[in-house]
Design an enzyme around this catalytic site. Structure first.
Site, PDB file in Angstrom:
ATOM      1  CE  LYS A 129      -4.427   1.022   0.039  1.00  0.00           C
ATOM      2  NZ  LYS A 129      -5.410   0.340  -0.807  1.00  0.00           N
ATOM      3  N   GLY A 132     -24.164   3.222  -0.341  1.00  0.00           N
ATOM      4  CA  GLY A 132     -23.125   3.792  -1.191  1.00  0.00           C
ATOM      5  C   GLY A 132     -23.319   3.466  -2.655  1.00  0.00           C
ATOM      6  CG  LEU A 133     -26.262   4.295  -4.756  1.00  0.00           C
ATOM      7  CD1 LEU A 133     -27.500   5.142  -5.025  1.00  0.00           C
ATOM      8  CD2 LEU A 133     -26.424   2.893  -5.340  1.00  0.00           C
ATOM      9  N   GLY A 134     -21.314   4.676  -5.309  1.00  0.00           N
ATOM     10  CA  GLY A 134     -20.161   5.054  -6.121  1.00  0.00           C
ATOM     11  C   GLY A 134     -20.050   4.139  -7.326  1.00  0.00           C
ATOM     12  CG  HIS A 135     -16.969   4.771 -10.245  1.00  0.00           C
ATOM     13  ND1 HIS A 135     -15.705   5.294 -10.304  1.00  0.00           N
ATOM     14  CD2 HIS A 135     -17.779   5.705 -10.788  1.00  0.00           C
ATOM     15  CE1 HIS A 135     -15.746   6.492 -10.859  1.00  0.00           C
ATOM     16  NE2 HIS A 135     -16.995   6.769 -11.149  1.00  0.00           N
ATOM     17  CB  VAL A 136     -17.860  -0.653  -6.418  1.00  0.00           C
ATOM     18  CG1 VAL A 136     -18.237  -2.076  -6.019  1.00  0.00           C
ATOM     19  CG2 VAL A 136     -16.428  -0.623  -6.938  1.00  0.00           C
ATOM     20  N   GLY A 137     -20.717   0.544  -6.124  1.00  0.00           N
ATOM     21  CA  GLY A 137     -22.053   0.397  -5.571  1.00  0.00           C
ATOM     22  C   GLY A 137     -23.146   0.486  -6.616  1.00  0.00           C
ATOM     23  CE1 TYR A 138     -27.387   4.400  -9.948  1.00  0.00           C
ATOM     24  CE2 TYR A 138     -26.807   3.014 -11.825  1.00  0.00           C
ATOM     25  CZ  TYR A 138     -27.704   3.860 -11.180  1.00  0.00           C
ATOM     26  OH  TYR A 138     -28.914   4.143 -11.751  1.00  0.00           O
TER      27      TYR A 138
END
Length: 355
Positions: free
Chosen positions: A83, A180-186
């Site tokens: 990381k 959460g509706l970010g790129h992954v969530g949506y």
């Protein structure tokens, strides 16, 4: 000088390397943690956020790098975990030069660490890193997006949890509360909708929730109300450390399975979930689709069929994990940890994709 607590924390996590880079002219204060290279080069994202102290930044890089080792091991990838944490200044005077300097730092590690995109970093930043080192993924070169692949892996993980918990092979008619509706969530919401799932969603971005309601028929609730939604599955796809005393006390779901990293605020919260009869899908197992994509990009295996083929295995891994946890009377994350640690100790004893 590192505090004794941080050194002990690194030792407890089984750490390998910790590297620091300071370039005052570029305002770069960077830390790269390499947890393990036992299975292969360490791969992990670059997090560029403001930290109130160096101790917090070091703690973050240690925790996240170990998580990447476990994630790669459970996905049977020939990778270790690493990381990068950047202590971002309030204003970056020259963003391009900042990330090019970081690229030289990564290159100095001679391939022991491969850097990828994470919080606070955009693709142009990755392209600037790539000007200085070949040990980089998630650039514009492949024009790819790991989010759909992460979402696909989470979908397969939800299917495995439903198979184990409800003994059914379909998601049709189930109710998912998605945080959460970010790129992954949506993307996950869209995939669930196509499977006949009823959705309740929340996000700080009202445009996203409105769009989700219109396109997918989702019910919108306030962010603080998502935990108390009566549903079959609670799917956290936003911030980490959201499973705590308060949120778990509100949950009315049978399964917790989502894309967010480090969902448990503390390890003990897995026990609280079990006490409530809630099946928990360990985050670093279920959300490995993005890492599989990043590995494929790095090895130039980047095609949809290759990536999706290996993401399908998340279903089998989680089903085995749930069955073992039940048989051995353990928590799912305890079984996942022991499986990952065994694969780190004896990497050649397990199938490795693309090796």
């Amino acid at each position: 000088m590192l505090s004794n607590d941080l050194l002990q924390y690194a030792k407890n996590l089984g750490f390998g390397e910790l590297h620091f880079k300071i370039d005052q002219t570029k305002e770069l204060y960077a830390i790269i943690g390499i947890h393990s290279t036992q299975r292969g080069p360490a791969l992990g994202g670059c997090r560029c956020i403001e930290y109130v102290s160096i101790d917090l930044a070091i703690h973050d890089v240690l925790r996240l790098a170990q998580g990447m080792s476990y994630k790669a091991a459970m996905a049977n990838l020939p990778l270790g975990g690493g990381k990068t944490v950047l202590m971002r200044p309030k204003q970056l005077k020259n963003r391009d030069a900042y990330f090019q300097t970081l690229g030289r730092f990564v290159n100095d590690l001679k391939g022991r660490y491969i850097i990828a995109m994470d919080s606070g970093v955009v693709m142009n930043d990755m392209d600037n890193i790539a000007l200085e080192t070949p040990y980089v993924v998630t650039t514009s070169k492949h024009k790819g997006d790991p989010a759909p692949y992460t979402a696909l892996g989470v979908l397969r993980g939800i299917e495995a949890a439903v198979k184990f918990k409800f003994q059914q092979d379909t998601l049709n008619g189930l109710h998912v509360a998605l945080q959460g509706l970010g790129h992954v969530g949506y993307n996950l919401a869209n995939r669930l909708h196509k499977q006949g799932v009823r959705l309740t969603v929340c996000d700080r971005d009202q445009k996203l929730t409105t769009h989700c309601a219109k396109e997918l028929g989702a019910t919108i609730v306030k962010s603080e109300d998502i935990y108390a939604v009566e549903c079959d599955i609670f799917s956290p796809c936003a911030l980490g450390a959201i499973l705590n005393d308060e949120s778990i006390s509100q949950l009315k779901a049978a399964i917790v399975a989502g894309a967010a990293n480090n969902q448990l605020a503390e390890p003990r919260h897995a026990s609280l979930l079990k006490e409530k009869g809630i099946l928990y899908a360990p985050d670093y197992v279920i959300n490995a689709g993005g890492l599989i994509y990043a590995y494929a990009e790095y090895r130039n295996y980047i095609n949809k069929e290759f990536v999706e083929q290996h993401i399908q295995a998340i279903y089998d891994t989680l089903l085995e994990l749930f069955q073992r946890a039940h048989k051995e009377n353990k928590l799912p994350h305890e079984v996942a940890d022991s499986m990952a640690e065994a694969r780190l100790i004896k990497p050649n004893a397990h199938a490795i994709i693309g090796d």
